[in-house]
Structure formats: C-alpha cells, structure tokens
Motif scaffolding. Structure first.
Motif, PDB file in Angstrom:
ATOM      1  N   PRO A  80      -0.367   3.442 -16.235  1.00 54.14           N
ATOM      2  CA  PRO A  80      -0.095   4.769 -16.797  1.00 54.14           C
ATOM      3  C   PRO A  80       0.813   5.574 -15.870  1.00 54.14           C
ATOM      4  O   PRO A  80       0.868   5.333 -14.668  1.00 54.14           O
ATOM      5  N   ALA A  81       1.525   6.519 -16.434  1.00 56.00           N
ATOM      6  CA  ALA A  81       2.381   7.401 -15.634  1.00 56.00           C
ATOM      7  C   ALA A  81       1.507   8.304 -14.754  1.00 56.00           C
ATOM      8  O   ALA A  81       0.356   8.598 -15.097  1.00 56.00           O
ATOM      9  N   PRO A  82       2.000   8.760 -13.608  1.00 56.61           N
ATOM     10  CA  PRO A  82       3.327   8.466 -13.071  1.00 56.61           C
ATOM     11  C   PRO A  82       3.386   7.069 -12.460  1.00 56.61           C
ATOM     12  O   PRO A  82       2.399   6.579 -11.931  1.00 56.61           O
ATOM     13  N   GLN A  83       4.551   6.430 -12.540  1.00 54.77           N
ATOM     14  CA  GLN A  83       4.705   5.092 -11.981  1.00 54.77           C
ATOM     15  C   GLN A  83       4.601   5.139 -10.461  1.00 54.77           C
ATOM     16  O   GLN A  83       5.109   6.049  -9.822  1.00 54.77           O
ATOM     17  N   ALA A  84       3.957   4.107  -9.914  1.00 55.49           N
ATOM     18  CA  ALA A  84       3.746   4.075  -8.472  1.00 55.49           C
ATOM     19  C   ALA A  84       4.955   3.466  -7.769  1.00 55.49           C
ATOM     20  O   ALA A  84       5.656   2.630  -8.327  1.00 55.49           O
ATOM     21  N   GLU A  85       5.193   3.907  -6.547  1.00 56.70           N
ATOM     22  CA  GLU A  85       6.234   3.300  -5.733  1.00 56.70           C
ATOM     23  C   GLU A  85       5.743   2.002  -5.106  1.00 56.70           C
ATOM     24  O   GLU A  85       6.509   1.068  -4.907  1.00 56.70           O
ATOM     25  N   THR A  86       4.474   1.922  -4.797  1.00 54.21           N
ATOM     26  CA  THR A  86       3.912   0.717  -4.199  1.00 54.21           C
ATOM     27  C   THR A  86       2.591   0.370  -4.864  1.00 54.21           C
ATOM     28  O   THR A  86       1.853   1.240  -5.327  1.00 54.21           O
ATOM     29  N   ILE A  87       2.314  -0.930  -4.922  1.00 53.52           N
ATOM     30  CA  ILE A  87       1.066  -1.441  -5.476  1.00 53.52           C
ATOM     31  C   ILE A  87       0.391  -2.284  -4.412  1.00 53.52           C
ATOM     32  O   ILE A  87       1.019  -3.150  -3.804  1.00 53.52           O
ATOM     33  N   SER A  88      -0.874  -2.056  -4.190  1.00 57.78           N
ATOM     34  CA  SER A  88      -1.648  -2.814  -3.215  1.00 57.78           C
ATOM     35  C   SER A  88      -2.731  -3.582  -3.950  1.00 57.78           C
ATOM     36  O   SER A  88      -3.578  -2.976  -4.618  1.00 57.78           O
ATOM     37  N   LEU A  89      -2.687  -4.921  -3.872  1.00 59.37           N
ATOM     38  CA  LEU A  89      -3.652  -5.775  -4.554  1.00 59.37           C
ATOM     39  C   LEU A  89      -4.876  -5.964  -3.668  1.00 59.37           C
ATOM     40  O   LEU A  89      -4.796  -6.565  -2.598  1.00 59.37           O
ATOM     41  N   LYS A  90      -6.010  -5.444  -4.094  1.00 62.65           N
ATOM     42  CA  LYS A  90      -7.216  -5.452  -3.271  1.00 62.65           C
ATOM     43  C   LYS A  90      -8.216  -6.534  -3.655  1.00 62.65           C
ATOM     44  O   LYS A  90      -9.097  -6.862  -2.870  1.00 62.65           O
ATOM     45  N   GLY A  91      -8.110  -7.092  -4.857  1.00 59.00           N
ATOM     46  CA  GLY A  91      -9.066  -8.128  -5.232  1.00 59.00           C
ATOM     47  C   GLY A  91      -8.985  -8.454  -6.707  1.00 59.00           C
ATOM     48  O   GLY A  91      -8.244  -7.836  -7.473  1.00 59.00           O
ATOM     49  N   ALA A  92      -9.757  -9.471  -7.106  1.00 54.81           N
ATOM     50  CA  ALA A  92      -9.771  -9.930  -8.495  1.00 54.81           C
ATOM     51  C   ALA A  92     -11.121 -10.542  -8.810  1.00 54.81           C
ATOM     52  O   ALA A  92     -11.837 -11.000  -7.914  1.00 54.81           O
ATOM     53  N   CYS A  93     -11.462 -10.554 -10.101  1.00 56.09           N
ATOM     54  CA  CYS A  93     -12.697 -11.197 -10.533  1.00 56.09           C
ATOM     55  C   CYS A  93     -12.576 -11.545 -12.005  1.00 56.09           C
ATOM     56  O   CYS A  93     -12.422 -10.649 -12.852  1.00 56.09           O
ATOM     57  N   ASN A  94     -12.589 -12.841 -12.311  1.00 55.35           N
ATOM     58  CA  ASN A  94     -12.600 -13.330 -13.694  1.00 55.35           C
ATOM     59  C   ASN A  94     -11.503 -12.706 -14.559  1.00 55.35           C
ATOM     60  O   ASN A  94     -11.730 -12.325 -15.708  1.00 55.35           O
ATOM     61  N   GLY A  95     -10.296 -12.598 -14.011  1.00 56.03           N
ATOM     62  CA  GLY A  95      -9.156 -12.142 -14.793  1.00 56.03           C
ATOM     63  C   GLY A  95      -8.821 -10.679 -14.663  1.00 56.03           C
ATOM     64  O   GLY A  95      -7.736 -10.256 -15.071  1.00 56.03           O
ATOM     65  N   LEU A  96      -9.716  -9.869 -14.129  1.00 56.64           N
ATOM     66  CA  LEU A  96      -9.412  -8.461 -13.875  1.00 56.64           C
ATOM     67  C   LEU A  96      -8.926  -8.304 -12.437  1.00 56.64           C
ATOM     68  O   LEU A  96      -9.372  -9.020 -11.537  1.00 56.64           O
ATOM     69  N   LEU A  97      -8.027  -7.354 -12.214  1.00 56.56           N
ATOM     70  CA  LEU A  97      -7.491  -7.067 -10.893  1.00 56.56           C
ATOM     71  C   LEU A  97      -7.906  -5.667 -10.468  1.00 56.56           C
ATOM     72  O   LEU A  97      -7.937  -4.738 -11.284  1.00 56.56           O
ATOM     73  N   PHE A  98      -8.199  -5.513  -9.176  1.00 56.54           N
ATOM     74  CA  PHE A  98      -8.423  -4.188  -8.607  1.00 56.54           C
ATOM     75  C   PHE A  98      -7.248  -3.873  -7.700  1.00 56.54           C
ATOM     76  O   PHE A  98      -6.942  -4.629  -6.774  1.00 56.54           O
ATOM     77  N   ILE A  99      -6.542  -2.774  -7.994  1.00 54.91           N
ATOM     78  CA  ILE A  99      -5.355  -2.410  -7.224  1.00 54.91           C
ATOM     79  C   ILE A  99      -5.427  -0.950  -6.795  1.00 54.91           C
ATOM     80  O   ILE A  99      -6.196  -0.158  -7.363  1.00 54.91           O
ATOM     81  N   GLN A 100      -4.643  -0.630  -5.771  1.00 53.35           N
ATOM     82  CA  GLN A 100      -4.396   0.757  -5.399  1.00 53.35           C
ATOM     83  C   GLN A 100      -2.905   1.012  -5.518  1.00 53.35           C
ATOM     84  O   GLN A 100      -2.090   0.168  -5.136  1.00 53.35           O
ATOM     85  N   VAL A 101      -2.544   2.144  -6.092  1.00 53.35           N
ATOM     86  CA  VAL A 101      -1.137   2.529  -6.211  1.00 53.35           C
ATOM     87  C   VAL A 101      -0.936   3.859  -5.501  1.00 53.35           C
ATOM     88  O   VAL A 101      -1.857   4.679  -5.411  1.00 53.35           O
ATOM     89  N   PHE A 102       0.271   4.044  -4.983  1.00 57.50           N
ATOM     90  CA  PHE A 102       0.576   5.298  -4.285  1.00 57.50           C
ATOM     91  C   PHE A 102       2.089   5.425  -4.141  1.00 57.50           C
ATOM     92  O   PHE A 102       2.810   4.410  -4.255  1.00 57.50           O
ATOM     93  N   PRO A 103       2.614   6.643  -3.921  1.00 63.21           N
ATOM     94  CA  PRO A 103       1.892   7.923  -3.927  1.00 63.21           C
ATOM     95  C   PRO A 103       1.811   8.479  -5.345  1.00 63.21           C
ATOM     96  O   PRO A 103       2.674   8.147  -6.159  1.00 63.21           O
TER      97      PRO A 103
END
Length: 353
Positions: free
Chosen positions: A85-108
């Motif tokens: 969803p907007a606003p689009q992130a400049e960076t994406i940090s991949l923190k983990g995954a489980c059974n096809g779902l991803l947990f990420i952090q975006v910033f700023p």
C-alpha cells in the motif's frame, strides 16, 4: 457433472496462479475457489511444494525481492512484487517467512507488514512502539491449524549487565490486530540471536538460533519460552556475515544442516522431548566446485541448496545437491549482490490470505 467435493479435490491441487485465473470463469467457480475449506487444503498442499528460493536483506533492499528456481527446467519466474500500500517504501527489509507468508519492514517511515506474494495481500501491523535494537521477529502461520489467522512474535533482548539479561516477547494476533506484551520471559547471555537466520515454526513454537549456543523457543499458543540445548558439534558458528547452519522442518521433524570442514552434515531431531539429535547425511561439498566456504540455505530431504563463497565476496554462487542421486547441479550465478545480512526463504505459491 462433477460434484463440489470432486471439484475441491481437483482445484486444491492446482497452483495459485491458475486458481486466480479460474475465479474469472464463472460465479460458481469464484465461489468454489473462495471457499475457506478449499483455500486451506490448497495452502496445505502448496507448503509441501517449494518452487524456489526468495532472497532479500534483513537490513535493507532496493524495493524488490529476488527469486531463483530450484530446477533448470522450471517455468517462468513468479511475480514476487508485494503490492504494498502507499506510500511506497524506499527500502524493504525481509525479516522472515512461514508457509508462504512473508514478514517485512519497510521504511521510511518504518512499517511492519505481513504479505502474500501470490495474492498481493498485505496487512500493515500497528506500531510496536519499542526500540528495534536487539529485537528478532518470528511469523507463525499454519493453514491446518489457524486457517487465515497468523501471529507475529517479537523477542527483544533486555540487558541487565554486560553478560546477562532476559528476553521479552511481544505477540501480535491478526484476529485482534493488536500487539501485547506476553508474561513469558527467559534469561539470556551475551550471545545474540543470529541475524541471518530466520525463525522456524515447529511443534506450536517459534525457534531462533543463538550464536555458538542453543535454540531459543517460544510456544505461540501457550506463551511459554524455553531453550533447546544443542550438542557441541551442532552449535552455530558465524563466518564473515553468514552463519554455518540452517534450521528447518523436514518430514515432520526439525532438521539442522551444517557446513563443517568442507562437508555438509544433515542432523535430525529424532525426539523433541529428549533433544536427541542424529546424523542422517554427510555430503562431500567439494563436488560442487572450488570455493572457500559454503552456507546451507535450504533442505527438504531430497535436495540441499548452498550459497558458495570464493576467496573474495565477488566469487559466489548457488549450488543444489540431489540427495538420493548423490549429484551436484551446476553452480548458478545470482544476478543480485551478496550484501550483508542476506535472508533466504522458500517460495510457496498459495491462495490463503
């Protein structure tokens, strides 16, 4: 005419991309494919079929994820864009995954999200309101148990002295859409949780590897924390910015794959209660070509995938070993940079979420 049960059985065996197309065929097919029962069965079957590996950084990434297939004759690469969803992130940090779902952090600005690359579903989590230093995350999603529900656990190391302290656990539930601090705590030493190793969901608990030590576990439903001791020969060691050990679940048992003295050792936790580990395979990694070091990033009982490093950071590749054929596939040269704190997670194609 096929009855709905038989249609469910057929549709549940199809890849998510095909199901997405079939939803446009008719109202009846859309209703069948949207049925939570079919979604759950399809997700369960998808988790047994890993198509490839997604790579990203645990620190920062230029707004995209990288995919590489496990077979040379694989079909076209899936669309791994996340539809954020907007606003689009400049960076994406991949923190983990489980059974096809991803947990990420975006910033700023910094935001935590759970995403499904197949459906482009994403949910932004509420602000955790803690300082993220010394914090690791775990994603718990099991379609056989939780249906469309998922949980995220943040474990934060709280220092008391230079060599001691304890872990706190913050739990997010997608049903409640809130974070809360669990009552569970557990003592810790100065050894940290490994940066480049994600969490593993097994036996109802999330598991994290600790530097040169053991496994930290947190039961998601009961909210109980405990440690799993490792034999001396299995304790993880960091080389440069990578770890020498991979932790995962294969055929219903926890498995460890370790790089040691040029070989790849596969250990299986035969008894979770007694912490009894047994050596199952010894792979001579020298067969994949000359390199200075190798790091296991995936194992499913039939194949083992390694990142291979040469004498410099630029000499790297990806190698696949077929266990029962005792055969190395040729080293693949990734198109992405081998930056600091890379995270590798299996890509699973499913519709749930």
């Amino acid at each position: 005419m096929l009855d709905d049960y038989l249609l469910h059985e057929i549709l549940s065996r199809l890849p998510a991309k095909s199901l997405g197309r079939f939803m446009l065929t008719s109202k009846k097919w859309k209703a069948l494919i949207s049925d939570p029962y079919l979604k759950t069965i399809q997700a369960q079957r998808s988790t047994q079929n890993v198509l490839g590996i997604i790579s990203g950084s645990t620190y920062s990434l230029g707004g995209s994820l990288t995919y590489f297939p496990l077979e040379h004759n694989a079909c076209e690469a899936p669309d791994t864009s996340l539809g954020l969803p907007a606003p689009q992130a400049e960076t994406i940090s991949l923190k983990g995954a489980c059974n096809g779902l991803l947990f990420i952090q975006v910033f700023p600005p910094i935001r935590d999200l759970v995403c499904n690359p197949t459906t482009k579903y994403s949910r932004q989590l509420p602000d955790l309101k803690i300082y993220y230093d010394d914090t690791k995350f775990g994603l718990a999603f099991d379609p056989a148990i939780f249906a469309a529900d998922f949980k995220v656990v943040a474990t934060k190391r709280v220092r008391q002295k230079a060599s001691s302290g304890y872990y706190n656990f913050y739990v997010y539930s997608s049903k409640a859409n809130t974070w809360r601090l669990s009552n569970a705590t557990i003592p810790c030493t100065r050894k940290r949780l490994l940066k480049s190793a994600g969490s593993v969901l097994f036996n109802g608990a999330l598991h994290w590897l600790r530097e040169r030590e053991d496994i930290l576990a947190f039961n998601v439903e009961e909210e109980v924390a405990y440690n799993l001791a490792l034999p001396e020969e299995l304790r993880p060691v960091s080389v440069t910015w990578y770890t020498s050990i991979w932790l995962g679940v294969v055929d219903g048992r926890m498995s460890l794959v370790k790089s040691e003295s040029g070989d790849i050792l596969v250990w299986v936790l035969e008894d979770y209660g007694s912490r009894r580990w047994e050596l199952k395979h010894r792979i001579e990694a020298q067969g994949s070509g000359y390199y200075w070091y190798s790091m296991p990033i995936f194992y499913d009982g039939e194949k083992c995938v390694l990142v291979t490093l040469g004498s410099s950071k630029e000499e790297y590749g990806l190698a696949v070993y077929k266990i029962y054929r005792r055969q190395w596939d040729e080293i693949r040269r990734p198109t992405w940079s081998m930056g600091v704190d890379l995270c590798f997670v299996p890509y699973i194609n499913h519709m749930l979420g």
